[in-house]
Design an enzyme around this catalytic site. Structure first.
Site, mmCIF file in Angstrom:
data_model
loop_
_atom_site.group_PDB
_atom_site.id
_atom_site.type_symbol
_atom_site.label_atom_id
_atom_site.label_comp_id
_atom_site.label_asym_id
_atom_site.label_seq_id
_atom_site.Cartn_x
_atom_site.Cartn_y
_atom_site.Cartn_z
ATOM 1 C CD GLU A 138 -2.524 -1.245 2.681
ATOM 2 O OE1 GLU A 138 -2.612 -0.217 3.368
ATOM 3 O OE2 GLU A 138 -3.049 -2.321 2.988
ATOM 4 C CB CYS A 151 2.679 7.268 3.525
ATOM 5 S SG CYS A 151 3.131 6.048 4.737
ATOM 6 C CB CYS A 158 6.373 -5.486 8.597
ATOM 7 S SG CYS A 158 7.609 -4.683 9.644
ATOM 8 C CB CYS A 162 4.618 -3.342 15.833
ATOM 9 S SG CYS A 162 6.312 -2.756 15.578
ATOM 10 C CB CYS A 165 1.586 -2.630 13.152
ATOM 11 S SG CYS A 165 1.910 -2.174 11.442
ATOM 12 N N GLY A 207 6.371 -2.365 6.108
ATOM 13 C CA GLY A 207 7.749 -2.820 6.132
ATOM 14 C C GLY A 207 8.655 -1.998 7.013
ATOM 15 C CD GLU A 208 12.589 -0.980 10.371
ATOM 16 O OE1 GLU A 208 11.579 -0.663 11.023
ATOM 17 O OE2 GLU A 208 13.534 -0.189 10.175
ATOM 18 C CB SER A 239 9.371 5.808 9.983
ATOM 19 O OG SER A 239 8.837 5.386 11.222
ATOM 20 C CB SER A 262 8.423 3.278 15.704
ATOM 21 O OG SER A 262 8.110 3.871 14.465
ATOM 22 C CG LEU A 263 10.631 5.158 22.439
ATOM 23 C CD1 LEU A 263 11.942 4.429 22.196
ATOM 24 C CD2 LEU A 263 10.928 6.537 23.056
ATOM 25 C CG HIS A 264 5.445 2.451 19.282
ATOM 26 N ND1 HIS A 264 5.017 3.648 18.771
ATOM 27 C CD2 HIS A 264 5.775 1.680 18.221
ATOM 28 C CE1 HIS A 264 5.083 3.602 17.446
ATOM 29 N NE2 HIS A 264 5.547 2.442 17.090
ATOM 30 C CG ASN A 338 -6.058 4.463 11.909
ATOM 31 O OD1 ASN A 338 -7.257 4.559 12.149
ATOM 32 N ND2 ASN A 338 -5.566 4.674 10.722
ATOM 33 C CB CYS A 381 0.623 1.130 6.018
ATOM 34 S SG CYS A 381 0.643 1.998 4.457
#
Ligand code: SAH
Length: 390
Positions: A138, A151, A158, A162, A165, A207-208, A239, A262-264, A338, A381
């Site tokens: 996407e 984006c 991925c 996570c 996600c 993806g990473e 990112s 991306s800490l989270h 989201n 995504c």
């Protein structure tokens, strides 16, 4: 404001002190096929012709040399691809017909077909690509005032895992090639009217990016090249979940792109749960690599923090986050979650978001909160791909 946006979940940056507007959009009418987007593709399964966008400018120059064409044809072809938004080789009207035919029999300009094209009322558009091998990715175009941000995905699926996600729910299939990454940019650009240009790129799709760094950098070099898309590296964000060795490589790289981590979570116990790859890395190593990136490039870092109700939105988390980030030249980007169908996570209430924000502000942290956008088009995504797979 220098920071651009993550795919879908949100694109507005707000530093206002009021509660944040979480906009839930009605589901827009779906664009079922490439016909609607004006993007018919010459895609044929089993087509073995190389992807033109996998070639560098030097590669194409050699190819032209070998066939006796003058060097200026190289510039003409790339101008058609990058600036004149050619849809096919045949449309490159100032090239000799024979050259157009030779290009067409040797290369594919596009390798993906558009499996879905969704539009939200505010102009956000999302493309679901089906790649030549059937893989699906996407990419998104975000319109916000004068900005035209895209984006872009770096992998099919991925591997980072996570838990909140949609992209990684089925693991990773493969890396995208330079050409497949560039194709997303060019086909999103084609959604804009002629007088508009892309202004920002965020590698925040599926993806990473740091797990596919060669192809990502190769594509981003074209994105920043004035002969390519001509977007300043300051407006190009990579990112990452935080892979220290790759961050170090990026720190030594000649072009200083904007880095977002991306800490989270503010501690390893919670981060191991939310971002399983963390168990092998740990926050300390990531922050040390981030510091080295800042020392090498002088570029302010962004940390991303997806806010999940009842999980990482507590006062305790905010205070730990303050301790962790205080003193670093950075921006904390707080993103309301989201919702992904089937996953047991929720967006915090406005009140919880407001409180979390205040704790951070009191702690002196540089923060950015975003309004959500794109719910109506499965904008985080991986959501659209997932929905289509079910
Ligand atoms: N792998 C990279 C880039 C892709 S994800 C990374 O981890 O940064 C881009 C950002 O979107 C990440 O911060 C990711 O955690 C966030 N994200 C993923 N799913 C989301 C969701 N459902 N809601 C909000 N943000 C999400």
């Amino acid at each position: 404001m220098e920071f651009t946006t993550p795919c879908g979940p949100s694109i507005r940056h707000s530093r206002s002190t009021n509660a944040h507007t979480l906009v839930n959009w009605p589901l827009p009418p779906e664009r079922p096929s490439s016909e609607d987007s004006g993007m018919k593709t010459p895609f044929t399964p089993g087509d073995e012709r190389p992807h033109l966008l996998d070639l560098t400018s030097d590669d194409l120059r050699h190819w032209l040399d070998d066939r006796g064409y003058p060097t200026f044809r190289n510039g003409q072809i790339w101008a058609w691809v990058m600036h004149r938004r050619a849809e096919s080789f045949d449309g490159m009207s100032d090239l000799p017909k024979k050259l157009r035919e030779e290009l067409d029999s040797s290369f594919r300009l596009w390798t993906a077909s558009v499996a879905a094209h969704q539009k939200a009322d505010d102009g956000t558009e999302k493309l679901l690509f089906e790649l030549a091998d059937g893989g699906r990715i996407e990419c998104v175009l975000l319109r916000e005032e004068a900005r035209r941000s895209i984006c872009v995905s770096s992998q099919v699926g991925c591997a980072m895992g996570c838990v909140f996600c949609a992209s990684g729910l089925d693991g990773v299939d493969r890396n995208l090639s330079r050409g497949e990454i560039l194709e997303q940019m060019l086909r999103l650009q084609r959604l804009l009217p002629e007088e508009e240009r892309l202004s920002h790129i965020v590698m925040m799709g599926m993806g990473e990016p740091l797990a596919n760094l060669d192809s990502v950098l190769s594509a981003l070099e074209v994105a920043r090249d004035p002969q390519g898309l001509g977007i300043s590296p300051r407006r190009i964000t990579i990112s990452t979940v935080g892979l220290p060795a790759a961050i170090d490589r990026l720190a030594q790289y000649a072009t200083p792109f904007h880095l977002a981590i991306s800490l989270h979570a503010p501690n390893n116990t919670l981060r191991d749960r939310l971002v399983p790859v963390n168990a092998k890395i740990g926050i300390d190593d990531i922050l040390s690599a981030a510091d080295r990136y800042f020392a090498a490039t002088g570029r302010r870092l962004t940390f991303e923090y997806v806010l999940l109700a009842g999980i990482n939105d507590t006062q305790q988390c905010a205070l730990e986050l303050v301790r962790l980030l205080r003193g670093r030249v950075s921006m904390l980007n707080v993103i309301p979650y989201n919702q992904v169908a089937g996953l047991p996570y929720a967006t915090p209430s406005s009140e919880a978001i407001h409180n979390f924000r205040n704790f951070l502000l009191e702690g002196g942290i540089n923060i950015m909160f975003r309004q959500r956008k794109g719910d109506g088009i499965d904008a985080a995504c991986g959501q659209l791909r997932r929905q289509r797979a079910n």
